[in-house]
Scaffold this active site. Structure first.
Site, mmCIF file in Angstrom:
data_model
loop_
_atom_site.group_PDB
_atom_site.id
_atom_site.type_symbol
_atom_site.label_atom_id
_atom_site.label_comp_id
_atom_site.label_asym_id
_atom_site.label_seq_id
_atom_site.Cartn_x
_atom_site.Cartn_y
_atom_site.Cartn_z
ATOM 1 N N GLU A 1 -10.465 3.829 -0.840
ATOM 2 C CA GLU A 1 -10.779 4.230 0.595
ATOM 3 C C GLU A 1 -10.760 5.670 0.985
ATOM 4 O O GLU A 1 -11.390 6.276 1.341
ATOM 5 C CB GLU A 1 -9.251 4.120 1.359
ATOM 6 C CG GLU A 1 -8.180 5.203 1.802
ATOM 7 C CD GLU A 1 -7.237 4.218 2.591
ATOM 8 O OE1 GLU A 1 -6.621 5.458 3.739
ATOM 9 O OE2 GLU A 1 -6.559 3.298 2.603
ATOM 10 N N GLU B 1 -1.903 -1.054 -3.894
ATOM 11 C CA GLU B 1 -3.017 -0.052 -2.887
ATOM 12 C C GLU B 1 -3.010 1.557 -2.930
ATOM 13 O O GLU B 1 -1.507 1.330 -2.545
ATOM 14 C CB GLU B 1 -3.276 -0.546 -1.705
ATOM 15 C CG GLU B 1 -4.980 0.057 -0.788
ATOM 16 C CD GLU B 1 -5.134 -0.183 0.301
ATOM 17 O OE1 GLU B 1 -5.465 0.136 1.081
ATOM 18 O OE2 GLU B 1 -4.501 -1.355 0.811
ATOM 19 N N ASP C 1 0.987 -0.744 -0.174
ATOM 20 C CA ASP C 1 0.300 0.218 0.361
ATOM 21 C C ASP C 1 0.794 1.255 0.020
ATOM 22 O O ASP C 1 1.864 1.483 0.802
ATOM 23 C CB ASP C 1 -0.926 0.230 1.060
ATOM 24 C CG ASP C 1 -1.742 0.959 1.405
ATOM 25 O OD1 ASP C 1 -1.975 1.720 0.243
ATOM 26 O OD2 ASP C 1 -3.062 1.091 2.375
#
Length: 488
Positions: free
Chosen positions: A344, A315, A289
């Site tokens: 997100e 991510e 990420d």
């Protein structure tokens, strides 16, 4: 009562067993901040100083009905969000709960519909995440009123009721209400079987707690071993500041999670849960990420250098609303066998629509607070199911794990019917502050919330509020906190 919400009530005039019809009389907004910056929890390449925070709202009525909601930030600016939550919540004062509950889709549109508030977005930024807190509080109140956890409230909806509550504006070029209804009806006959399975096994999860940016190698190794002992076989590590440092940390994690001796005693993952995930010899899966730190070409080049560690996905490789950038990164990394995940920070359902239409993501990561509450999330779940993209929600923040288990259950039970490739993020921080915290079983899976009085599971303990309300709580007003956080 505004005519926009004047609908027939299912609660009035229903005989001697009728529940009391209540009116929303007020609300309380609290700025809650937890000092995670002192331990490095939550740190990544973009955000290296995080105090996990909640703009927290309590909806009050003239009866027993009550609703709790929050949106998530990482510290400074939480007060700004609280001001916006106040502005949105006051629109509910004076409204009857029965009329709100009877048409939650209309209630959502009403909260979204103030033209002067909308101008501040539209449908993005502070006003949007603030609306999420209020919408989530209203759903929490509804579920508590019905004496059901939120997931069960929606599980018990008919397909028609599900569609009625969903936010379809601006996405009908991706999925129409009619298509959604057909999709939901196709899953109806097997809902009970899925519910029995998830109650027995729990919902699969992955851990981010092993790989926060501010952790030493020793701490990463210790936490990785603890996660294996806890049943986890999916592990996420933060990357993005220095490729050599990242390679060292990924090599360390891989050396542990791929070692049969280290994984001895952990349940062997089922083969169908590992398809396309670059799992190692023990069935362990690694994800990385970057939290938006790269430009497009930089992301492709950087992740290519890390591809030897065989991550399932990268991510947030770039700016969260760069649809074509994500598509280019996905195309560039496909030969390396690395997928792309994001969501997100996707600020509304339209961003998800475009990500899906552009074939830009392999994994859809909804956030319970970035989108404007349950109604908008239902829309994204439906789109992801239509496009065949697994939903793996973001939950790295205070209260998010408590929220998203409900959303993953709604997705699995009602919408996609998919669980083998789906994993729900889990971080082992701050659950002790909640009255009904989420729990994990011995296989590293979320347990299904079962308390009929927990609603959306987000009620924070009064003692925790007293300690961590900013700036006058007992923690934040102490000399030590003022010194540690440079508040003096």
């Amino acid at each position: 009562m505004p005519s926009a919400l004047a609908v027939a009530s299912p609660y009035e005039n229903t005989g001697p067993l009728a529940r009391k019809v209540t009116t929303i009389t007020g609300y309380k907004v609290e700025d809650l901040r937890f000092p995670t910056s002192l331990t490095g929890d939550g740190t990544d390449a973009m955000n290296q100083e995080c105090d996990y925070s909640a703009a927290y709202v309590t909806l009050q009525t003239d009866g027993a009905d009550i609703g709790y909601g929050m949106t998530f930030t990482i510290g400074r600016g939480n007060d700004i969000v609280c001001k916006a939550v106040d502005a949105v919540a006051k629109r509910l004062v004076g409204l009857k709960t029965a009329e709100l509950f009877a048409d939650m889709g209309k209630a959502w549109s009403f909260l979204m519909g103030d033209p002067q508030h909308r101008w501040l977005g539209p449908e993005k930024g502070v006003i949007h995440i603030s609306t999420a807190a209020v919408v989530n509080a209203l759903w929490d109140m509804y579920a508590r009123h019905e004496k059901k956890p939120l997931w069960q409230l929606i599980y018990d909806f008919t397909p028609e009721e599900f569609v009625k509550a969903t936010a379809f504006r601006y996405i009908t070029d991706a999925i129409t209400p009619e298509e959604a209804l057909a999709l939901l009806k196709s899953k109806e006959s097997t809902k009970a079987e899925r519910l029995a399975r998830v109650k027995a096994e729990g919902f699969p999860s992955y851990t981010t707690s092993v790989g926060w940016f501010g952790y030493s190698d020793e701490k990463v190794a210790r936490l990785t071993r603890e996660a294996i002992a806890g049943g986890f076989n999916h592990f996420k590590v933060k990357v993005g500041a220095d490729v050599k440092d990242d390679a060292r940390r990924l090599r360390l994690v891989r050396s542990i999670i791929d070692d049969p001796e280290e994984c001895k005693g952990r349940k062997t993952p089922a083969p169908e849960t590992l398809v396309g995930k670059n799992a190692g010899p023990t069935g362990s899966v690694l994800m990385i990420d970057a939290n938006q730190v790269w430009d497009v070409k930089q992301a492709i080049d950087y992740v290519s250098e890390l591809s030897e560690f065989k991550p399932w996905f990268i991510e947030e490789p770039t700016a969260p609303d760069d649809i074509m950038g994500h598509a280019a990164i996905r195309k560039g990394l496909k030969p390396k066998g690395v997928g792309v995940a994001t969501g997100e920070h996707a600020h509304n359902r339209m961003v998800f629509k475009q990500l899906l239409q552009a074939n830009a993501i392999d994994v859809c990561q909804i956030d319970s607070c970035r989108l404007a509450g349950v109604n908008e999330i239902m829309a994204v779940l439906l789109m992801a199911a239509k496009f065949g993209v697994p939903v793996c929600p973001h939950a790295g923040g205070v209260g998010l794990c408590e929220y998203v288990i409900h959303l993953s259950l709604i997705d699995y039970l009602c919408v996609s019917g998919s669980i083998d490739l789906n994993v729900l993020e889990y971080v082992d921080h701050l659950h002790e502050h909640f009255e009904t915290p989420c729990t994990i079983n011995a296989d590293g899976h979320y347990n299904v919330p079962s308390n009929p009085n927990e609603g959306y599971s987000i009620e924070i303990k009064e003692a925790s509020k007293a300690e961590f309300v900013f700036p006058h709580g007992t923690y934040w007003s102490s000399p030590e906190a003022k010194k540690n956080h440079k508040l003096e």
